[in-house]
Design a protein around this motif. Structure first.
Motif, short mmCIF file in Angstrom:
data_model
loop_
_atom_site.label_atom_id
_atom_site.label_comp_id
_atom_site.label_asym_id
_atom_site.label_seq_id
_atom_site.Cartn_x
_atom_site.Cartn_y
_atom_site.Cartn_z
N ARG A 61 0.67 -1.14 0.04
CA ARG A 61 -0.03 -0.16 0.05
C ARG A 61 0.71 1.29 0.17
O ARG A 61 0.38 2.33 -0.74
CB ARG A 61 -0.74 -0.03 1.19
N ASP B 216 3.50 1.81 -1.41
CA ASP B 216 4.15 1.91 -2.70
C ASP B 216 3.34 2.84 -3.75
O ASP B 216 3.73 3.51 -4.76
CB ASP B 216 4.59 0.70 -3.39
N LEU B 217 1.99 2.91 -3.32
CA LEU B 217 1.14 3.32 -4.43
C LEU B 217 0.91 4.87 -4.35
O LEU B 217 1.17 5.55 -3.20
CB LEU B 217 -0.08 2.73 -4.23
N LYS B 218 0.85 5.40 -5.28
CA LYS B 218 0.80 6.97 -5.50
C LYS B 218 -0.33 7.75 -5.32
O LYS B 218 -0.47 8.87 -4.98
CB LYS B 218 1.39 7.48 -6.74
N TYR B 219 -1.65 6.96 -5.61
CA TYR B 219 -3.16 7.64 -5.66
C TYR B 219 -3.71 7.20 -4.58
O TYR B 219 -3.31 6.18 -3.91
CB TYR B 219 -3.60 6.89 -6.68
N TYR C 197 -7.13 5.74 -2.35
CA TYR C 197 -7.92 4.46 -2.79
C TYR C 197 -8.79 4.59 -1.38
O TYR C 197 -8.50 4.83 -0.46
CB TYR C 197 -7.14 3.43 -2.90
N GLY D 52 -8.57 0.14 -3.80
CA GLY D 52 -7.33 -0.09 -3.44
C GLY D 52 -6.74 -1.68 -3.53
O GLY D 52 -5.95 -2.03 -4.01
N LEU E 13 -4.05 -3.08 -6.11
CA LEU E 13 -2.74 -3.47 -5.48
C LEU E 13 -2.68 -4.92 -5.79
O LEU E 13 -1.60 -5.49 -6.60
CB LEU E 13 -2.88 -3.41 -4.08
N ARG F 213 5.84 0.29 -10.19
CA ARG F 213 5.21 1.47 -9.83
C ARG F 213 4.81 2.47 -10.75
O ARG F 213 3.48 3.07 -10.63
CB ARG F 213 5.96 2.27 -8.82
N GLU G 245 0.85 2.09 -12.31
CA GLU G 245 -0.23 2.58 -11.66
C GLU G 245 -0.62 3.78 -12.25
O GLU G 245 -2.06 3.74 -12.75
CB GLU G 245 0.08 2.87 -10.31
N GLN H 61 -4.47 3.85 -13.90
CA GLN H 61 -5.40 4.89 -13.45
C GLN H 61 -5.84 5.70 -14.40
O GLN H 61 -7.24 6.01 -14.45
CB GLN H 61 -4.56 5.80 -12.19
#
Length: 97
Positions: A6, A8-11, A13, A43, A47, A66, A69, A73
């Motif tokens: 989690r 590592d995600l940029k957005y 969720y 999310g 993921l 990464r 993503e 998106q």
């Protein structure tokens, strides 16, 4: 062990751990082969999809994973939602360019 987590995600969720609001019915318990649908705000699904995609395409570099993503998106926001197989095909085309 998954490549991404989690953090590592940029957005942003929605991370839901609540049980379903409706009880199971025959429609949800029958063995119907229906591809999973990806939505840009879920999310857990995004993921899981990204990790599964990276593993199936032998992507071991975290930065490369990464970078998938934002591509995903942008496409999900354009389409609203996609099935996982459609998203895989679309990402394959984007990576080939």
């Amino acid at each position: 062990m998954p490549l991404l987590d989690r953090s590592d995600l940029k957005y942003d969720y929605i991370w839901s751990t609540e049980p379903a609001k409706k009880p199971r019915s025959s429609a949800t318990t029958e063995n119907v082969s229906r591809p999973e649908v990806l939505r840009s705000d879920e999310g857990d699904k995004v993921l899981t999809f990204l990790n599964g995609y990276a593993e199936s395409r032998d992507i071991s570099d975290k930065e490369e994973a990464r970078n998938l993503e934002p591509l995903l998106q942008d496409k999900l926001k354009e389409e609203g939602e996609m099935t996982e197989p459609d998203a895989e095909k679309w990402l394959d085309k984007q990576r080939a360019q």
